[in-house]
Design a protein around this motif. Structure first.
Motif, PDB file in Angstrom:
ATOM      1  N   VAL A 190     -21.756 -30.727  22.216  1.00 63.19           N
ATOM      2  CA  VAL A 190     -21.741 -31.006  21.100  1.00 63.19           C
ATOM      3  C   VAL A 190     -21.276 -29.997  20.069  1.00 63.19           C
ATOM      4  O   VAL A 190     -20.439 -30.159  19.072  1.00 63.19           O
ATOM      5  CB  VAL A 190     -23.168 -31.624  20.151  1.00 63.19           C
ATOM      6  N   HIS A 191     -21.983 -28.662  20.546  1.00 62.66           N
ATOM      7  CA  HIS A 191     -21.421 -27.561  19.645  1.00 62.66           C
ATOM      8  C   HIS A 191     -20.070 -27.139  19.925  1.00 62.66           C
ATOM      9  O   HIS A 191     -19.608 -26.644  19.035  1.00 62.66           O
ATOM     10  CB  HIS A 191     -22.464 -26.445  19.997  1.00 62.66           C
ATOM     11  N   ALA A 192     -19.544 -27.393  21.150  1.00 53.45           N
ATOM     12  CA  ALA A 192     -18.128 -26.950  21.478  1.00 53.45           C
ATOM     13  C   ALA A 192     -17.294 -28.236  20.677  1.00 53.45           C
ATOM     14  O   ALA A 192     -16.188 -27.587  19.983  1.00 53.45           O
ATOM     15  CB  ALA A 192     -17.804 -27.657  23.070  1.00 53.45           C
ATOM     16  N   VAL A 193     -17.536 -29.308  20.521  1.00 53.98           N
ATOM     17  CA  VAL A 193     -16.921 -30.321  19.590  1.00 53.98           C
ATOM     18  C   VAL A 193     -16.759 -29.809  18.019  1.00 53.98           C
ATOM     19  O   VAL A 193     -15.939 -29.815  17.366  1.00 53.98           O
ATOM     20  CB  VAL A 193     -17.179 -31.871  19.635  1.00 53.98           C
ATOM     21  N   LYS A 194     -17.999 -29.194  17.626  1.00 53.81           N
ATOM     22  CA  LYS A 194     -18.125 -28.972  16.316  1.00 53.81           C
ATOM     23  C   LYS A 194     -17.657 -27.580  16.141  1.00 53.81           C
ATOM     24  O   LYS A 194     -17.096 -27.284  14.967  1.00 53.81           O
ATOM     25  CB  LYS A 194     -19.751 -29.000  16.176  1.00 53.81           C
ATOM     26  N   GLY A 195     -17.461 -26.601  17.265  1.00 54.39           N
ATOM     27  CA  GLY A 195     -17.140 -25.515  17.075  1.00 54.39           C
ATOM     28  C   GLY A 195     -17.919 -24.361  16.348  1.00 54.39           C
ATOM     29  O   GLY A 195     -17.569 -23.284  16.020  1.00 54.39           O
ATOM     30  N   ASP A 196     -19.368 -24.356  16.773  1.00 53.92           N
ATOM     31  CA  ASP A 196     -19.991 -23.650  16.335  1.00 53.92           C
ATOM     32  C   ASP A 196     -21.076 -22.899  17.608  1.00 53.92           C
ATOM     33  O   ASP A 196     -21.063 -23.810  18.486  1.00 53.92           O
ATOM     34  CB  ASP A 196     -21.002 -23.984  15.063  1.00 53.92           C
ATOM     35  N   GLN A 197     -21.784 -22.028  17.185  1.00 54.15           N
ATOM     36  CA  GLN A 197     -22.787 -21.299  18.249  1.00 54.15           C
ATOM     37  C   GLN A 197     -22.188 -21.377  19.783  1.00 54.15           C
ATOM     38  O   GLN A 197     -22.546 -21.878  20.471  1.00 54.15           O
ATOM     39  CB  GLN A 197     -24.002 -22.482  18.364  1.00 54.15           C
ATOM     40  N   LEU A 198     -20.910 -21.032  19.575  1.00 53.94           N
ATOM     41  CA  LEU A 198     -20.168 -20.973  21.199  1.00 53.94           C
ATOM     42  C   LEU A 198     -20.742 -20.150  21.984  1.00 53.94           C
ATOM     43  O   LEU A 198     -20.669 -20.505  23.290  1.00 53.94           O
ATOM     44  CB  LEU A 198     -18.763 -20.822  20.857  1.00 53.94           C
ATOM     45  N   ASP A 199     -21.351 -18.909  21.699  1.00 57.50           N
ATOM     46  CA  ASP A 199     -22.004 -18.145  22.784  1.00 57.50           C
ATOM     47  C   ASP A 199     -23.157 -18.757  23.448  1.00 57.50           C
ATOM     48  O   ASP A 199     -23.636 -18.958  24.427  1.00 57.50           O
ATOM     49  CB  ASP A 199     -22.409 -16.777  22.123  1.00 57.50           C
ATOM     50  N   ILE A 200     -24.068 -19.519  22.506  1.00 63.33           N
ATOM     51  CA  ILE A 200     -25.114 -20.313  22.846  1.00 63.33           C
ATOM     52  C   ILE A 200     -24.618 -21.538  23.827  1.00 63.33           C
ATOM     53  O   ILE A 200     -25.184 -21.823  24.992  1.00 63.33           O
ATOM     54  CB  ILE A 200     -26.055 -20.747  22.009  1.00 63.33           C
ATOM     55  N   ALA A 201     -23.373 -22.149  23.361  1.00 57.48           N
ATOM     56  CA  ALA A 201     -22.873 -23.221  24.071  1.00 57.48           C
ATOM     57  C   ALA A 201     -22.432 -22.983  25.562  1.00 57.48           C
ATOM     58  O   ALA A 201     -22.723 -23.378  26.463  1.00 57.48           O
ATOM     59  CB  ALA A 201     -22.013 -23.837  23.232  1.00 57.48           C
ATOM     60  N   LEU A 202     -21.987 -21.694  25.484  1.00 56.77           N
ATOM     61  CA  LEU A 202     -21.552 -21.147  26.757  1.00 56.77           C
ATOM     62  C   LEU A 202     -22.505 -21.017  27.813  1.00 56.77           C
ATOM     63  O   LEU A 202     -22.259 -21.176  28.649  1.00 56.77           O
ATOM     64  CB  LEU A 202     -20.508 -20.163  26.552  1.00 56.77           C
ATOM     65  N   ALA A 203     -23.572 -20.344  27.276  1.00 58.71           N
ATOM     66  CA  ALA A 203     -24.574 -19.955  28.101  1.00 58.71           C
ATOM     67  C   ALA A 203     -25.387 -21.290  28.666  1.00 58.71           C
ATOM     68  O   ALA A 203     -25.624 -21.261  29.746  1.00 58.71           O
ATOM     69  CB  ALA A 203     -25.805 -19.334  27.391  1.00 58.71           C
ATOM     70  N   ASP A 204     -25.409 -22.468  27.794  1.00 58.87           N
ATOM     71  CA  ASP A 204     -25.823 -23.737  28.299  1.00 58.87           C
ATOM     72  C   ASP A 204     -25.025 -24.222  29.292  1.00 58.87           C
ATOM     73  O   ASP A 204     -25.372 -24.835  30.146  1.00 58.87           O
ATOM     74  CB  ASP A 204     -26.055 -24.564  27.064  1.00 58.87           C
TER      75      ASP A 204
END
Length: 293
Positions: A190-204
């Protein structure tokens, strides 16, 4: 009990509505197969139960659910819909049946109906957790039907273009079921599609891929995060791995084409984008909707 999770393409076991059953061994085998064995063998066992079972209390909702879930696994969506409708008719608070019927509707392209079913499943607030302790995945990563419904609703909301609600659902599901790879991957997606909080998204995404390294969808979604972070070589690597497992995934092929273009591989980019368009003519429009061109 059979459970379909679309994003992770695996089964998770939850209890069904139980009936009073005959105890002889042959019937017990059919009960076990209806509940826990997948595909045609499970369908055959559930079908046989309709002729042999003696229902005293609780009805046959769980039998319809088991057979409908197997039809869903096999991609036989009209049959799955018929059985899950019967399960819900007989047991209107059967959250697992609503979740699986939402998956049927999603596969049939009926996203609004899918979301309505997931709204119902979330509102039922079913909090039990029952797992098959012989299955390491379900023993370690426990989640309630409400968690699963929120996660699934987030995925449908992405498809509908409702990213604010998708973020809320995905983050809530991850918070309620920490360290569950399906929840982490949905939040990552969801955050990848939205393009935000990418550092957290990558960790997840990293945590989810570490837990299930052979999951093509997980690798594809991590590839999207890397693409968003301008790590185009890393994106190509993830997408290569994903396509080794699922070679006809048009979204992964198209995204790899975009990433190859960013690395200077014009010929490879064109080949991928042409191949993706052949598999799914609207693939470019999906990505363009979220600013990925």
């Amino acid at each position: 009990m059979k459970k379909i999770i679309r994003a992770a393409a695996r089964a998770i076991f939850f209890p069904a509505i139980l009936a009073t059953l005959e105890a002889h061994a042959a019937l017990n085998d059919e009960i076990h197969e209806c509940k826990f064995v997948h595909n045609q063998q499970g369908i055959d066992a559930c079908t046989k139960l309709f002729t042999e079972i003696k229902v005293v209390d609780g009805g046959t909702a769980w039998v319809y659910f088991g057979r409908g879930s197997d039809y869903l696994t096999l991609g036989q969506y009209p049959q799955a819909l018929t059985d899950l409708n019967e399960a819900i008719k007989e047991a209107p608070a059967y959250s697992d049946a609503f979740i699986n019927r939402a998956s049927v509707y999603t596969h049939m392209g009926k996203l609004r109906l899918a979301k309505a079913d997931l709204d119902t499943a979330v509102a039922l607030h079913t909090t039990y957790v029952q797992v098959n302790d012989s299955n390491p995945y379900t023993s370690r990563y426990r989640a309630t039907p409400t968690d699963i419904a929120r996660m699934s609703r987030a995925q449908v909301e992405v498809e509908l273009g409702d990213l604010p609600d998708a973020v809320i659902d995905a983050d809530t599901a991850k918070m309620r079921a920490p360290d569950n790879p399906d929840m982490e991957m949905t939040a990552c997606w969801v955050h990848a599609v939205k393009g935000d909080q990418l550092d957290i998204a990558l960790a997840d995404c990293n945590d989810a891929v570490d837990a299930t390294p052979d999951n093509a969808a997980f690798l594809y979604r991590r590839g999207l995060v890397r693409y968003r972070m301008n790590d185009f070589a890393g994106a190509v690597k993830d997408l290569d791995q994903s396509l080794t497992i699922a070679p006809k995934d048009a979204s992964a092929i198209y995204l790899r084409g975009l990433a190859k273009a960013k690395t200077g591989d014009a010929a490879g980019s064109k080949a991928d984008m042409d191949a993706a368009a052949t598999l799914y003519p609207n693939v470019a429009a999906f990505f363009a909707h979220y600013g990925i061109t």
